[in-house]
Design a protein around this motif. Structure first.
Motif, PDB file in Angstrom:
ATOM      1  N   VAL A   1       0.770  -1.260  -0.013  1.00 34.41           N
ATOM      2  CA  VAL A   1      -0.032   0.113   0.175  1.00 34.41           C
ATOM      3  C   VAL A   1       0.849   1.362  -0.201  1.00 34.41           C
ATOM      4  N   PHE A   2       1.713   1.177   1.151  1.00 33.01           N
ATOM      5  CA  PHE A   2       2.562   2.612   0.976  1.00 33.01           C
ATOM      6  C   PHE A   2       4.097   2.072   1.059  1.00 33.01           C
ATOM      7  N   CYS A   3       4.897   2.821   0.412  1.00 35.03           N
ATOM      8  CA  CYS A   3       6.357   2.499   0.404  1.00 35.03           C
ATOM      9  C   CYS A   3       7.133   3.788   0.677  1.00 35.03           C
ATOM     10  N   ASP A   4       7.978   3.774   1.818  1.00 33.91           N
ATOM     11  CA  ASP A   4       8.763   5.029   2.071  1.00 33.91           C
ATOM     12  C   ASP A   4       9.899   5.309   0.955  1.00 33.91           C
ATOM     13  N   ALA A   5      10.885   6.101   1.348  1.00 33.93           N
ATOM     14  CA  ALA A   5      11.845   6.321   0.539  1.00 33.93           C
ATOM     15  C   ALA A   5      12.785   5.069   0.226  1.00 33.93           C
ATOM     16  N   ASP A   6      13.298   4.443   1.360  1.00 33.54           N
ATOM     17  CA  ASP A   6      14.213   3.349   1.162  1.00 33.54           C
ATOM     18  C   ASP A   6      13.537   2.343   0.190  1.00 33.54           C
ATOM     19  N   ILE A   7      12.136   2.190   0.461  1.00 27.85           N
ATOM     20  CA  ILE A   7      11.611   0.946  -0.419  1.00 27.85           C
ATOM     21  C   ILE A   7      11.665   1.364  -1.950  1.00 27.85           C
ATOM     22  N   LEU A   8      10.950   2.625  -1.943  1.00 26.72           N
ATOM     23  CA  LEU A   8      11.240   3.065  -3.517  1.00 26.72           C
ATOM     24  C   LEU A   8      12.614   3.238  -4.141  1.00 26.72           C
ATOM     25  N   TYR A   9      13.539   3.641  -3.223  1.00 21.85           N
ATOM     26  CA  TYR A   9      14.950   3.243  -3.781  1.00 21.85           C
ATOM     27  C   TYR A   9      15.285   2.016  -4.126  1.00 21.85           C
ATOM     28  N   GLN A  10      14.813   1.087  -3.529  1.00 18.64           N
ATOM     29  CA  GLN A  10      15.192  -0.538  -3.690  1.00 18.64           C
ATOM     30  C   GLN A  10      14.575  -0.832  -4.970  1.00 18.64           C
ATOM     31  N   PHE A  11      13.245  -0.304  -5.099  1.00 16.18           N
ATOM     32  CA  PHE A  11      12.221  -0.615  -6.224  1.00 16.18           C
ATOM     33  C   PHE A  11      13.073  -0.236  -7.532  1.00 16.18           C
ATOM     34  N   GLY A  12      13.573   0.866  -7.355  1.00 21.50           N
ATOM     35  CA  GLY A  12      14.339   1.603  -8.553  1.00 21.50           C
ATOM     36  C   GLY A  12      15.430   0.739  -9.073  1.00 21.50           C
ATOM     37  N   LEU A  13      16.374   0.134  -7.894  1.00 18.39           N
ATOM     38  CA  LEU A  13      17.386  -0.863  -8.216  1.00 18.39           C
ATOM     39  C   LEU A  13      16.683  -2.108  -8.928  1.00 18.39           C
ATOM     40  N   MET A  14      15.393  -2.409  -8.253  1.00 21.60           N
ATOM     41  CA  MET A  14      14.778  -4.058  -8.905  1.00 21.60           C
ATOM     42  C   MET A  14      14.507  -3.594 -10.157  1.00 21.60           C
ATOM     43  N   GLY A  15      13.956  -2.719 -10.490  1.00 22.66           N
ATOM     44  CA  GLY A  15      13.238  -2.118 -11.863  1.00 22.66           C
ATOM     45  C   GLY A  15      14.400  -2.278 -12.866  1.00 22.66           C
ATOM     46  N   ALA A  16      15.352  -1.543 -12.431  1.00 25.03           N
ATOM     47  CA  ALA A  16      16.766  -1.373 -13.461  1.00 25.03           C
ATOM     48  C   ALA A  16      17.125  -3.022 -13.801  1.00 25.03           C
ATOM     49  N   VAL A  17      17.220  -3.626 -12.892  1.00 25.48           N
ATOM     50  CA  VAL A  17      17.802  -5.142 -13.233  1.00 25.48           C
ATOM     51  C   VAL A  17      16.623  -5.783 -14.059  1.00 25.48           C
ATOM     52  N   MET A  18      15.418  -5.632 -13.949  1.00 23.78           N
ATOM     53  CA  MET A  18      14.298  -6.294 -15.017  1.00 23.78           C
ATOM     54  C   MET A  18      14.709  -5.554 -16.320  1.00 23.78           C
ATOM     55  N   ALA A  19      14.707  -4.337 -16.346  1.00 24.85           N
ATOM     56  CA  ALA A  19      14.764  -3.897 -17.810  1.00 24.85           C
ATOM     57  C   ALA A  19      16.319  -4.289 -18.458  1.00 24.85           C
ATOM     58  N   GLU A  20      17.118  -4.318 -17.605  1.00 21.13           N
ATOM     59  CA  GLU A  20      18.418  -4.720 -18.269  1.00 21.13           C
ATOM     60  C   GLU A  20      18.523  -6.202 -18.704  1.00 21.13           C
ATOM     61  N   GLN A  21      17.953  -7.121 -17.696  1.00 21.87           N
ATOM     62  CA  GLN A  21      18.070  -8.425 -17.827  1.00 21.87           C
ATOM     63  C   GLN A  21      17.000  -9.079 -18.525  1.00 21.87           C
ATOM     64  N   VAL A  22      15.744  -8.695 -18.540  1.00 21.63           N
ATOM     65  CA  VAL A  22      14.527  -9.217 -19.334  1.00 21.63           C
ATOM     66  C   VAL A  22      14.538  -8.652 -20.422  1.00 21.63           C
ATOM     67  N   ASP A  23      14.710  -7.253 -20.627  1.00 21.13           N
ATOM     68  CA  ASP A  23      14.425  -6.502 -21.830  1.00 21.13           C
ATOM     69  C   ASP A  23      15.900  -6.171 -22.663  1.00 21.13           C
ATOM     70  N   GLY A  24      17.013  -6.495 -21.863  1.00 20.92           N
ATOM     71  CA  GLY A  24      18.164  -6.127 -22.542  1.00 20.92           C
ATOM     72  C   GLY A  24      18.485  -4.669 -22.945  1.00 20.92           C
ATOM     73  N   VAL A  25      18.093  -3.868 -21.904  1.00 17.29           N
ATOM     74  CA  VAL A  25      18.058  -2.281 -21.993  1.00 17.29           C
ATOM     75  C   VAL A  25      19.463  -1.933 -21.325  1.00 17.29           C
ATOM     76  N   CYS A  26      20.122  -1.266 -22.026  1.00 17.49           N
ATOM     77  CA  CYS A  26      21.598  -0.819 -21.534  1.00 17.49           C
ATOM     78  C   CYS A  26      21.343   0.441 -20.890  1.00 17.49           C
ATOM     79  N   LYS A  27      21.666   0.579 -19.480  1.00 22.23           N
ATOM     80  CA  LYS A  27      21.840   1.818 -18.560  1.00 22.23           C
ATOM     81  C   LYS A  27      20.056   2.274 -18.790  1.00 22.23           C
ATOM     82  N   PRO A  28      19.206   1.399 -18.187  1.00 22.70           N
ATOM     83  CA  PRO A  28      17.837   1.842 -18.149  1.00 22.70           C
ATOM     84  C   PRO A  28      17.492   3.132 -17.450  1.00 22.70           C
ATOM     85  N   ARG A  29      16.576   3.984 -18.017  1.00 19.42           N
ATOM     86  CA  ARG A  29      16.470   5.189 -17.422  1.00 19.42           C
ATOM     87  C   ARG A  29      15.123   4.770 -16.162  1.00 19.42           C
TER      88      ARG A  29
END
Lengths: 342, 342
Positions: free
Chosen positions: A152-180
């Motif tokens: 439901v709610f995510c604090d700054a630390d959790i949003l930061y972690q989600f940014g890192l996790m999302g970057a991995v998905m874009a890189e690994q699953v989609d092959g995006v280099c340096k995902p925005r």
């Protein structure tokens, strides 16, 4: 490619084994290295396999379960009292290392709660997130969005972690280099939004491994300005479902235009395939499946209302995440990200 | 109908006086009881009035101002240093009782901050809210949604007040009897969402004067399940802008289908008017104007990118709110609502 095994909750979803088993057969026929464990009522499974001439398929095994988690069952009840359900067993196989991933079209809340409880989060991950991809105006690109409703709610630390996790998905699953990476906000200016969003923005901006591109507004989700959009689960869920609502509304209105007269009906026939594809892609969890990431295992959720094709797509999504070792990469990224964080 | 006066910030918006003044002329010609005060640079206004053969229109007066609030100016800077701006003067006229409402297409943040500061909230109202209406699948009904971005976060008390204020808008502006009030949430079940949403739900449910119908999800916004949908400004802003984003995406994709060949182009011509109208209606603040309610005066915000027709519509929205005495009705409802609250 090495052989891999995925466990399916075949009883989940509105249509249950009637669509999940044909999708499973389609998947093993499509991918010779894939084996599937079909968790559910043995009699029902055998019956449907038989009807589809796949009763003795060497890469389809059955795990008989006696319980089913209802689509409207409370997650806590399901976790407590449905230990021999198809949903639970599919997750157990992942936990025991007997399957590399599991796929379910069942009760979303129960799936998340059970997966979180059984598989546990990766080291450094506070909360798992639900992620899926949405189309963009540029047909060759899509955008990952998380969290879509696991929290439901995510604090700054959790949003930061989600940014890192999302970057991995874009890189690994989609092959995006340096995902925005962008944060969903109510304005693009630095002063906009809540304190925890501003703090997450500063944390992401200070990580040299992350290509943080700033705040993004709802109208820019589809404008290919980011490869990953991060938000809390409440906002992500509302945004995703609003997409679905608008797409349905527009589809109905456009369809009604085509029903006005014979000439319009002919036009409609001409446009129907393109429009259907477009509107489907705007209901991403129905189309692509969504993944629960941040856990020590791969869990893909197909839409409750999924058809054979959609459930097949969800299985293929799981295959991709196994091949690209998404959980391991997220673990590495989080370890590195926690060092980088100011 | 009695005569009424409305103050316009004619300098605001991307196109400023080039569209606001023609819209003003259109409005006074449309409504014989309406007088407008045009706040802005006298020379520019006279020039455009002259070109439109309306220089000496008896119901168009000019209030010369020397400053303009830029579209990207910080609200706090605008408030402090732009006391002779067209935006500020239009609001001042309302505060002084010389105008019954004001309309601006200018800087949204500056308009809200200045209106809040100058007009103050009604007794019992903690925070003003931005409200607008969205289309539904039933073409005779639309749905009011608030807050669309005036407040980042809203606690239970504020959401409860927004429910009461939204009900007044639906009753008075749309003539809906016993409007159905819903809270936007990430699920329909009682257990879903944050603590403050659950508390607001219980407060609304216990007020016998409010027809509270429960939680609603993003995909149901357009399904005519509620007349008023309440959420905090962050979520409302994201939902509204996501609508706009999806509508634009779909419009482009549908358009591209029509550009494929000559036959498709002919079909496109046939469909264009209906589609344009539909997609416009999904960008409600561009189409209808949005209102800042809960203040001791009526403030209508037209989209920064508004054209003449959209700004005219915003003026007519202000007229409607004056005629239906929206602020007075909100005041009464809040007084009653605070007594009813458990």
């Amino acid at each position: 490619m090495n052989s891999l095994t995925i466990a399916l909750d075949v009883m989940g979803g509105d249509k249950g084994p009637l669509i999940t088993i044909p999708a499973a057969i389609m998947a093993v026929n499509h991918l010779p290295s894939l084996s599937l464990i079909l968790c559910g009522d043995q009699h029902t499974i055998q019956d449907i396999l038989h009807k589809n001439n796949a009763l003795n398929h060497p890469r389809l095994s059955i795990c008989h379960t006696t319980q089913v988690v209802a689509m409207d069952e409370k997650p806590s009840t399901a976790m407590r009292s449905k230990k021999d359900s198809s949903l639970r067993k599919a997750i157990d196989f992942v936990e025991q290392g007997k399957a590399s991933a599991c796929v379910s079209a069942g009760n979303t809340g129960a799936l998340f709660a059970t997966a979180h409880f059984v598989l546990k989060t990766l080291p450094g991950v506070e909360r798992p997130a639900l992620i899926s991809s949405l189309p963009t105006r540029d047909k060759d690109n899509h955008v990952f969005m998380l969290d879509l409703g696991a929290n439901v709610f995510c604090d700054a630390d959790i949003l930061y972690q989600f940014g890192l996790m999302g970057a991995v998905m874009a890189e690994q699953v989609d092959g995006v280099c340096k995902p925005r990476i962008a944060l969903l906000n109510m304005g693009e200016e630095d002063i906009k939004g809540s304190d925890h969003i501003k703090l997450a923005a500063s944390q992401l901006a200070q990580n040299p491994d992350i290509n943080y591109v700033g705040f993004i507004e709802g109208n820019d989700i589809f404008n290919n300005k980011a490869d990953v959009i991060v938000c809390d689960g409440f906002v992500g869920n509302v945004a995703l479902k609003t997409c679905e609502g608008v797409a349905t509304l527009v589809y109905e209105k456009v369809k009604s235009v085509f029903e006005k007269n014979v000439f319009a009906k002919i036009l409609g026939q001409f446009l129907a395939p393109t429009l259907k594809k477009l509107f489907k892609s705007l209901n991403p969890d129905q189309y692509n499946g969504a993944s629960l990431i941040g856990l020590r295992g791969i869990v893909v959720k197909s839409h409750g209302n999924a058809n054979k094709k959609a459930f097949f797509t969800a299985i293929m999504e799981a295959v991709k995440e196994v091949e690209r070792q998404v959980p391991e990469k997220i673990k590495d990224s989080l370890e590195q990200g926690l060092i980088q964080r100011p």
